[in-house]
Design an enzyme around this catalytic site. Structure first.
Site, PDB file in Angstrom:
ATOM      1  N   CYS A  56       0.810  -0.947   0.032  1.00 30.71           N
ATOM      2  CA  CYS A  56       0.030   0.111   0.109  1.00 30.71           C
ATOM      3  C   CYS A  56       0.901   1.332  -0.089  1.00 30.71           C
ATOM      4  O   CYS A  56       0.604   2.127  -0.296  1.00 30.71           O
ATOM      5  CB  CYS A  56      -1.026   0.165   1.221  1.00 30.71           C
ATOM      6  SG  CYS A  56      -0.300  -0.617   2.809  1.00 30.71           S
ATOM      7  N   ASP A  88      -2.208  -2.051   8.676  1.00 30.43           N
ATOM      8  CA  ASP A  88      -3.002  -2.834   9.145  1.00 30.43           C
ATOM      9  C   ASP A  88      -2.938  -4.410   8.758  1.00 30.43           C
ATOM     10  O   ASP A  88      -3.142  -5.302   9.650  1.00 30.43           O
ATOM     11  CB  ASP A  88      -4.414  -2.377   9.154  1.00 30.43           C
ATOM     12  CG  ASP A  88      -4.525  -1.187   9.889  1.00 30.43           C
ATOM     13  OD1 ASP A  88      -3.672  -0.776  10.519  1.00 30.43           O
ATOM     14  OD2 ASP A  88      -5.802  -0.597   9.913  1.00 30.43           O
ATOM     15  N   CYS A 129      -2.366   3.403   3.314  1.00 33.88           N
ATOM     16  CA  CYS A 129      -2.903   2.389   4.184  1.00 33.88           C
ATOM     17  C   CYS A 129      -3.782   3.188   5.180  1.00 33.88           C
ATOM     18  O   CYS A 129      -3.808   4.239   5.392  1.00 33.88           O
ATOM     19  CB  CYS A 129      -1.887   1.452   4.889  1.00 33.88           C
ATOM     20  SG  CYS A 129      -2.573   0.192   5.576  1.00 33.88           S
ATOM     21  N   ASP A 130      -4.685   2.501   5.577  1.00 32.75           N
ATOM     22  CA  ASP A 130      -5.972   2.804   6.408  1.00 32.75           C
ATOM     23  C   ASP A 130      -5.601   4.184   7.127  1.00 32.75           C
ATOM     24  O   ASP A 130      -6.356   4.929   7.030  1.00 32.75           O
ATOM     25  CB  ASP A 130      -6.323   1.942   7.551  1.00 32.75           C
ATOM     26  CG  ASP A 130      -6.668   0.468   6.703  1.00 32.75           C
ATOM     27  OD1 ASP A 130      -6.540   0.307   5.647  1.00 32.75           O
ATOM     28  OD2 ASP A 130      -7.145  -0.460   7.219  1.00 32.75           O
ATOM     29  N   LYS A 131      -4.816   4.066   8.287  1.00 30.39           N
ATOM     30  CA  LYS A 131      -4.849   5.113   9.286  1.00 30.39           C
ATOM     31  C   LYS A 131      -4.104   6.308   8.854  1.00 30.39           C
ATOM     32  O   LYS A 131      -4.130   7.444   9.189  1.00 30.39           O
ATOM     33  CB  LYS A 131      -4.164   4.717  10.494  1.00 30.39           C
ATOM     34  CG  LYS A 131      -4.821   3.593  11.165  1.00 30.39           C
ATOM     35  CD  LYS A 131      -6.268   3.620  11.383  1.00 30.39           C
ATOM     36  CE  LYS A 131      -7.010   2.459  11.801  1.00 30.39           C
ATOM     37  NZ  LYS A 131      -6.828   1.401  10.707  1.00 30.39           N
ATOM     38  N   CYS A 201      -5.376  -2.511   0.078  1.00 29.04           N
ATOM     39  CA  CYS A 201      -6.170  -3.413   0.114  1.00 29.04           C
ATOM     40  C   CYS A 201      -7.293  -3.043  -0.905  1.00 29.04           C
ATOM     41  O   CYS A 201      -8.044  -2.013  -0.848  1.00 29.04           O
ATOM     42  CB  CYS A 201      -6.790  -3.808   1.281  1.00 29.04           C
ATOM     43  SG  CYS A 201      -5.754  -4.552   2.318  1.00 29.04           S
ATOM     44  N   GLU A 453      -8.147  -3.866  15.760  1.00 26.23           N
ATOM     45  CA  GLU A 453      -9.058  -4.373  14.731  1.00 26.23           C
ATOM     46  C   GLU A 453      -9.122  -5.816  14.924  1.00 26.23           C
ATOM     47  O   GLU A 453      -8.109  -6.667  15.425  1.00 26.23           O
ATOM     48  CB  GLU A 453      -8.726  -3.985  13.318  1.00 26.23           C
ATOM     49  CG  GLU A 453      -9.090  -2.486  13.069  1.00 26.23           C
ATOM     50  CD  GLU A 453      -8.743  -2.391  11.306  1.00 26.23           C
ATOM     51  OE1 GLU A 453      -8.340  -3.440  10.750  1.00 26.23           O
ATOM     52  OE2 GLU A 453      -8.971  -1.128  10.846  1.00 26.23           O
ATOM     53  N   SER A 479     -11.804  -4.577  11.061  1.00 28.25           N
ATOM     54  CA  SER A 479     -11.462  -4.132   9.675  1.00 28.25           C
ATOM     55  C   SER A 479     -12.718  -3.906   8.669  1.00 28.25           C
ATOM     56  O   SER A 479     -13.693  -4.127   8.824  1.00 28.25           O
ATOM     57  CB  SER A 479     -10.841  -5.240   9.289  1.00 28.25           C
ATOM     58  OG  SER A 479     -10.444  -5.097   7.756  1.00 28.25           O
TER      59      SER A 479
END
Length: 577
Positions: A56, A88, A129-131, A201, A453, A479
């Site tokens: 990512c 994550d 990525c996510d955060k 993702c 998560e 998640s």
């Protein structure tokens, strides 16, 4: 180069570039080959979360170089810097996940400190990525400088047996392997083909959800989040973002001119109609905090409740981010919301034009396969629902995308676990019963610490074929890839003595995503007695260091689990110093 008139008398970079007193600073700049002309132009921080931890983030370094070309084309001086990222997918199901949510605030803090320390005038931020996406957007709003956000792009789907596969399939395959329905060889084949490229993702998990948010909230250029990471067509958006930030400097359009109550509502709409991650209900209030706007979990939930769900994306649906891009992306989704009167079109965007003006140029229409017409949605209510009751006075949240109305009601006895590891071990050993509500507590922001998560546990349940036969609640997070009746963000968390801390095995729990209820069949007197008997929060191993520091500072999940008072308490705006 687009020559622009520059008055640096009100720009932060004047503190390091202008006047005789700044000769020492200018000598450093000459040492790096910066020209006299470049020194006296506006300075733009180009921040990336590049690292070699996961796919990512791996493409962000190359994309940043194209952004810098755009800044130079627009008459600015770009200066690249990096910040951290916790990925994550790597941290999932282990101790590493305690660092995840804390990394969001660390990203915002380190970008702020770098911008302040070097007096940069504007910010282009790239995240994967996510955060890292909300962390970067939080920094933009906190600094309130002209800002443009760029998503690094999603991963391409893998292919196996003629079907698209994603990392979610691999997590769920672990459950199948544990259940004896998948061999070692089959698992090894899947893990080798599921992630074939750079990028985050690939379905509507947290990264892609927040990428959609970046466009809907106005911080990213229209359609810039869509192209997968390996596509070199992303370069046009990277260059355009560099040019756009110079336009924003010229017009003095800042991050808080873009991020308003209305734009936050637009973002929540897009999360709802795409069946996005429950984590958006954590990150939108955190971004709002940076602007001093009251916008909590219940505000997000209210918007989601009356937003139709019409974009058919995994995990609740069938398609991945690449498919959404190929049918027109987020702009077409927002056009559908606009047709239903569900969008504030007067909001400013990173282009310097309003959202309505931007949408007028979008020619695409709903294809009826990935993006359904808003008039014939997949369901009448959003893919994410807020819950409240005597078990969660400060709220909780559940993702219902892909669930029937009948599947959104669940009543059963509690089976209580004190942490995720205990729950995962019980699931692996099949030490639970169909019809139970699995309770995982002490995983909140303070109590975890870090609000982990729970994908490993929920994916294992799905892999065992039990995803619809049990429910799960936690004061931690899920998640964006989680499926089934899984309720997260239960507040107050157990470490603060919330009702989830008082549950015992066998307590009857009712979850109703249709009516918004989360309750336990205990009287107020019984709950009060249990609270009086409560021994206090569980001790953790984290008594020093960054995770301890995060646990000391973090606030309520309902308000975004933030670690500082936000714009309501500020006495200055960085850009005006």
């Amino acid at each position: 180069m687009l020559k622009r008139p520059v008055d640096k008398s009100k720009l932060p970079s004047r503190h390091v570039t202008e006047g005789p007193a700044r000769a020492p600073q200018r000598s450093y700049f000459y040492a790096m080959g910066i020209t006299e002309e470049e020194i006296h132009q506006p300075w733009v921080g180009v921040a990336t979360c590049w690292n070699e931890a996961a796919p990512c983030n791996i493409a962000l370094n190359r994309q940043a170089q194209v952004v810098k070309q755009g800044v130079k084309k627009g008459g600015g001086t770009p200066r690249e810097f990096t910040t951290i990222t916790v990925t994550d997918g790597i941290a999932m199901g282990n101790e590493g996940m305690r660092s995840s949510l804390a990394s969001r605030d660390a990203i915002a803090d380190t970008v702020e400190l770098t911008m302040r320390g070097h007096s940069y005038d504007a910010l282009v931020g790239l995240a994967g990525c996510d955060k890292s996406l909300p962390g970067m957007m939080m920094a933009m709003v906190r600094l309130n400088v002209p800002s443009v956000f760029i998503y690094g792009g999603s991963i391409l789907p893998g292919r196996l047996d003629g079907k698209d596969v994603t990392v979610q399939d691999v997590f769920e395959a672990v459950g199948k392997h544990q259940a004896g329905t998948m061999s070692d060889a089959e698992l090894e084949i899947l893990e080798r083909v599921a992630c074939p490229s750079s990028g985050a993702c690939g379905a509507q998990y947290t990264a892609n959800t927040m990428a959609c948010v970046s466009e809907a909230i106005g911080l990213a250029l229209m359609n810039s989040s869509g192209a997968p990471a390996p596509y070199e067509s992303r370069d046009q958006f990277c260059e355009a973002s560099g040019v756009s930030v110079m336009n924003l400097i010229e017009k003095n359009i800042r991050a808080r001119d873009v991020v308003t109550r209305k734009s936050l509502e637009n973002a929540a709409r897009v999360v709802a109609c795409t069946g996005g991650s429950t984590n958006a209900a954590l990150h939108l209030p955190a971004i709002a905090n940076e602007a001093g706007i009251d916008f909590d979990l219940f505000d997000v939930a209210d918007i989601m409740r009356d937003t139709p769900y019409f974009v058919n994306l995994r995990p609740g649906g069938e398609y991945v981010a690449k498919d959404l891009y190929e049918v027109g992306g987020v702009p077409v989704v927002m056009k559908e919301l606009s047709k239903a009167g569900l969008l504030h079109e007067d909001c400013m965007t990173a282009s310097g034009r309003t959202l309505g003006e931007e949408l007028e140029d979008i020619k695409g229409e709903a294809d009826g396969r990935v993006i359904h017409p808003v008039s014939t949605p997949l369901s009448k209510t959003g893919g994410v629902v807020g819950l409240k009751g005597n078990l969660a006075p400060e709220g909780a949240i559940v993702k219902v995308a892909g669930m029937t109305e009948a599947e959104q009601v669940f009543t059963g006895p509690a089976r209580v676990f004190e942490c995720e590891e205990d729950a995962f071990a019980a699931v692996k050993a099949r030490e639970y019963q169909e019809g139970e509500v699995i309770v995982i507590r002490n995983e909140g922001p303070m109590g975890g610490p870090g609000m982990r998560e729970m994908l490993a546990t929920t994916a294992a349940l799905s892999g065992q074929g039990m995803g619809k036969k049990i429910a799960l609640i936690t004061d931690g997070r899920f998640s964006g890839a989680t499926r089934g009746f899984c309720v997260g963000h239960v507040g107050p968390e157990a470490a603060k003595g919330g009702p989830i801390a008082l549950l015992k095995d066998g307590d009857q729990i009712t979850l109703n995503a249709v009516t918004g209820e989360i309750s336990v069949a205990l009287s107020d007197d019984e709950l009060a007695q249990r609270k009086a008997d409560w021994k206090g929060p569980r001790e953790t191993l984290y008594a020093s260091g960054a995770i301890w520091k995060y646990a000391q500072l973090v606030g309520s999940t309902r308000l975004g689990a933030v670690t500082h008072p936000g714009a309501k308490a500020e006495r200055h705006v960085y850009a005006d110093l």
